[in-house]
Enzyme design. Structure first.
Site, PDB file in Angstrom:
ATOM      1  N   SER A 116      30.539 -41.962 -22.120  1.00  0.00           N
ATOM      2  CA  SER A 116      29.664 -42.866 -21.357  1.00  0.00           C
ATOM      3  C   SER A 116      29.263 -44.079 -22.182  1.00  0.00           C
ATOM      4  O   SER A 116      29.156 -44.002 -23.417  1.00  0.00           O
ATOM      5  CB  SER A 116      28.399 -42.093 -20.982  1.00  0.00           C
ATOM      6  OG  SER A 116      27.414 -42.961 -20.486  1.00  0.00           O
ATOM      7  N   TYR A 140      20.809 -37.595 -23.018  1.00  0.00           N
ATOM      8  CA  TYR A 140      22.118 -37.531 -22.349  1.00  0.00           C
ATOM      9  C   TYR A 140      23.164 -38.298 -23.163  1.00  0.00           C
ATOM     10  O   TYR A 140      24.241 -37.779 -23.470  1.00  0.00           O
ATOM     11  CB  TYR A 140      22.010 -38.107 -20.926  1.00  0.00           C
ATOM     12  CG  TYR A 140      23.347 -38.436 -20.348  1.00  0.00           C
ATOM     13  CD1 TYR A 140      24.185 -37.433 -19.876  1.00  0.00           C
ATOM     14  CD2 TYR A 140      23.814 -39.756 -20.322  1.00  0.00           C
ATOM     15  CE1 TYR A 140      25.445 -37.729 -19.394  1.00  0.00           C
ATOM     16  CE2 TYR A 140      25.064 -40.061 -19.834  1.00  0.00           C
ATOM     17  CZ  TYR A 140      25.872 -39.039 -19.374  1.00  0.00           C
ATOM     18  OH  TYR A 140      27.123 -39.338 -18.906  1.00  0.00           O
ATOM     19  N   LYS A 144      26.783 -37.091 -25.446  1.00  0.00           N
ATOM     20  CA  LYS A 144      28.137 -37.668 -25.378  1.00  0.00           C
ATOM     21  C   LYS A 144      28.571 -38.157 -26.774  1.00  0.00           C
ATOM     22  O   LYS A 144      29.717 -37.964 -27.185  1.00  0.00           O
ATOM     23  CB  LYS A 144      28.173 -38.820 -24.365  1.00  0.00           C
ATOM     24  CG  LYS A 144      27.910 -38.376 -22.930  1.00  0.00           C
ATOM     25  CD  LYS A 144      29.056 -37.536 -22.380  1.00  0.00           C
ATOM     26  CE  LYS A 144      28.844 -37.097 -20.957  1.00  0.00           C
ATOM     27  NZ  LYS A 144      29.905 -36.228 -20.438  1.00  0.00           N
TER      28      LYS A 144
HETATM   29  C1  WQD Z   1      21.735 -49.468 -12.258  1.00  0.00           C
HETATM   30  C2  WQD Z   1      20.767 -50.635 -12.157  1.00  0.00           C
HETATM   31  C3  WQD Z   1      18.499 -50.037 -12.687  1.00  0.00           C
HETATM   32  C4  WQD Z   1      17.950 -47.251  -9.382  1.00  0.00           C
HETATM   33  C5  WQD Z   1      23.090 -44.824 -15.741  1.00  0.00           C
HETATM   34  C6  WQD Z   1      23.055 -44.155 -17.071  1.00  0.00           C
HETATM   35  C7  WQD Z   1      24.341 -44.376 -17.777  1.00  0.00           C
HETATM   36  C8  WQD Z   1      25.518 -43.977 -16.914  1.00  0.00           C
HETATM   37  C9  WQD Z   1      25.464 -44.619 -15.566  1.00  0.00           C
HETATM   38  C10 WQD Z   1      26.329 -41.733 -17.059  1.00  0.00           C
HETATM   39  C11 WQD Z   1      19.751 -50.652 -13.288  1.00  0.00           C
HETATM   40  C12 WQD Z   1      18.655 -50.428 -11.236  1.00  0.00           C
HETATM   41  C13 WQD Z   1      18.482 -48.169 -10.267  1.00  0.00           C
HETATM   42  C14 WQD Z   1      16.937 -47.675  -8.484  1.00  0.00           C
HETATM   43  C15 WQD Z   1      17.085 -49.887  -9.428  1.00  0.00           C
HETATM   44  N1  WQD Z   1      25.508 -42.575 -16.653  1.00  0.00           N
HETATM   45  N2  WQD Z   1      18.044 -49.464 -10.298  1.00  0.00           N
HETATM   46  N3  WQD Z   1      16.551 -48.989  -8.546  1.00  0.00           N
HETATM   47  O1  WQD Z   1      20.862 -46.925 -15.594  1.00  0.00           O
HETATM   48  O2  WQD Z   1      22.756 -48.610 -15.502  1.00  0.00           O
HETATM   49  O3  WQD Z   1      23.222 -46.236 -15.944  1.00  0.00           O
HETATM   50  O4  WQD Z   1      24.187 -44.364 -14.987  1.00  0.00           O
HETATM   51  O5  WQD Z   1      27.148 -41.823 -17.907  1.00  0.00           O
HETATM   52  O6  WQD Z   1      24.303 -43.643 -18.927  1.00  0.00           O
HETATM   53  O7  WQD Z   1      21.992 -44.673 -17.834  1.00  0.00           O
HETATM   54  O8  WQD Z   1      22.581 -46.858 -13.706  1.00  0.00           O
HETATM   55  O9  WQD Z   1      22.531 -46.663 -11.271  1.00  0.00           O
HETATM   56  O10 WQD Z   1      20.558 -45.840 -12.600  1.00  0.00           O
HETATM   57  O11 WQD Z   1      20.989 -48.284 -12.448  1.00  0.00           O
HETATM   58  O12 WQD Z   1      16.677 -51.064  -9.423  1.00  0.00           O
HETATM   59  O13 WQD Z   1      16.406 -46.906  -7.680  1.00  0.00           O
HETATM   60  O14 WQD Z   1      20.014 -50.464 -10.961  1.00  0.00           O
HETATM   61  O15 WQD Z   1      17.325 -50.547 -13.228  1.00  0.00           O
HETATM   62  O16 WQD Z   1      19.532 -51.981 -13.604  1.00  0.00           O
HETATM   63  P1  WQD Z   1      22.247 -47.219 -15.246  1.00  0.00           P
HETATM   64  P2  WQD Z   1      21.644 -46.816 -12.439  1.00  0.00           P
END
Ligand code: WQD
Length: 320
Positions: A116, A140, A144
């Protein structure tokens, strides 16, 4: 014919990998405990062993005679990993060590591992390439990182080769509709938006509107799961050709803001989404984008999906 054990093959990314492996003529055995994977994601052309990666005896039996392993069996909720590190240590780290132990015992030398972008932590420069320092900021991401280190040591000490694929933000579904098991309870942005558009959820929050980006919301590198899946097939071929072990980023290199995602989702679904503008979420970097030049060099891999609306359409079609 190459025999591949896919641990976590009933899950979201795993089922797409299984489809891609089958399309390329590989013989696939799915190994999954169905804790988050779903039976509906299984392909009749693939064998299925219902088992836990913590259950060494079952794993050992399934490993016999395989040529390679694709390992995607893991827990992946960042927030939960901070509250229950012991659960993540056990499932992700001990589980991976079990897989590697079963591989050594059965003479299976090749592993493609689901890593990741979370191994990098806060970006020091962009786009992030594989030389970027590894400083995970959540447990998490640490699991990894830790597994990558074990694989590195095993590759030095044993007949063991690996390819760690560091996914950026995995999104989308198989465009042909072969995978019917929509991920349940995902806290990631696009699944939440789909839940809202489909009426399973009343509203959702945009976390932070005061970032130093073009519209104040966070930028991420959204990569289609079918493109990810294809990289696993290429990685297996590469390892079996004798390619050296490596860790590779998989992203598009293109950044999309949360507001752009919301606008694209409203356009694709034709529905106005109930959006609440909230404060920042702890631990979110403003921008995360990948350089996948190394994946192109080693595997000849390039993403085919680059248009976010097209990507979202592959998710929305599952709701029809
Ligand atoms: C994306 C963007 C949030 C939810 C995570 C893990 C990463 C990887 C992928 C596994 C961000 C914003 C989100 C919401 C929002 N996982 N958001 N409202 O955090 O980039 O990555 O998943 O390997 O390790 O950290 O993904 O989809 O949670 O967020 O505004 O309800 O959407 O702030 O900018 P993230 P996400």
């Amino acid at each position: 014919m190459v025999k591949v054990l896919v641990a976590g093959g009933a899950g979201y990314i795993g089922s797409h990998v299984v489809k891609a492996l089958l399309q390329n003529g590989h013989r696939v055995t799915v190994y999954d405990n169905l804790s988050s994977g779903q039976r509906i994601n299984l392909f009749p052309e693939a064998a299925f062993v219902e088992g836990d990666i913590l259950d060494f005896a079952t794993l050992d039996k399934a490993m016999a005679g395989q040529d390679a392993v694709v390992h995607l069996a893991a827990k992946k909720a960042v927030g939960e990993s901070m509250e229950k590190p012991e659960l993540y240590a056990e499932n992700n780290i001990t589980g991976s060590l079990n897989i590697m132990k079963a591989m050594l015992k059965n003479g299976v030398e090749n592993m493609v591992f689901s890593s990741s972008a979370a191994v990098y932590g806060m970006p020091e420069y962009l786009p992030i390439d594989e030389k970027h320092p590894l400083n995970p900021i959540n447990f998490y991401g640490y699991t990894k990182y830790d597994i990558e280190k074990y694989m590195e040591w095993y590759s030095r000490l044993k007949s063991f080769r690996y390819m760690a694929l560091r996914y950026f933000n995995a999104v989308g579904y198989d465009a042909e509709g072969s995978i019917r098991g929509r991920e349940i309870g995902s806290q990631n942005l696009l699944p939440i938006i789909m839940d809202t558009a489909a009426g399973r959820r009343e509203k959702f929050s945009v976390f932070g509107t005061d970032y130093d980006t073009r519209d104040g919301t966070c930028i991420r590198d959204y990569i289609h799961v079918t493109d990810l899946a294809r990289a696993h097939v290429l990685a297996i071929d590469y390892l079996l050709r004798g390619g050296r072990s490596a860790s590779l980023n998989l992203g598009t290199g293109k950044g999309t803001t949360v507001k752009e995602i919301v606008a694209a989702a409203e356009k694709v679904t034709g529905r106005k989404l109930n959006v609440e503008y909230a404060g920042r979420r702890a631990g979110d970097p403003a921008v995360l984008t990948a350089s996948s030049a190394e994946a192109e060099k080693l595997l000849g891999w390039q993403p085919e999906y680059t248009d976010i609306e097209e990507i979202i359409r592959t998710m929305w079609q599952l709701e029809q």
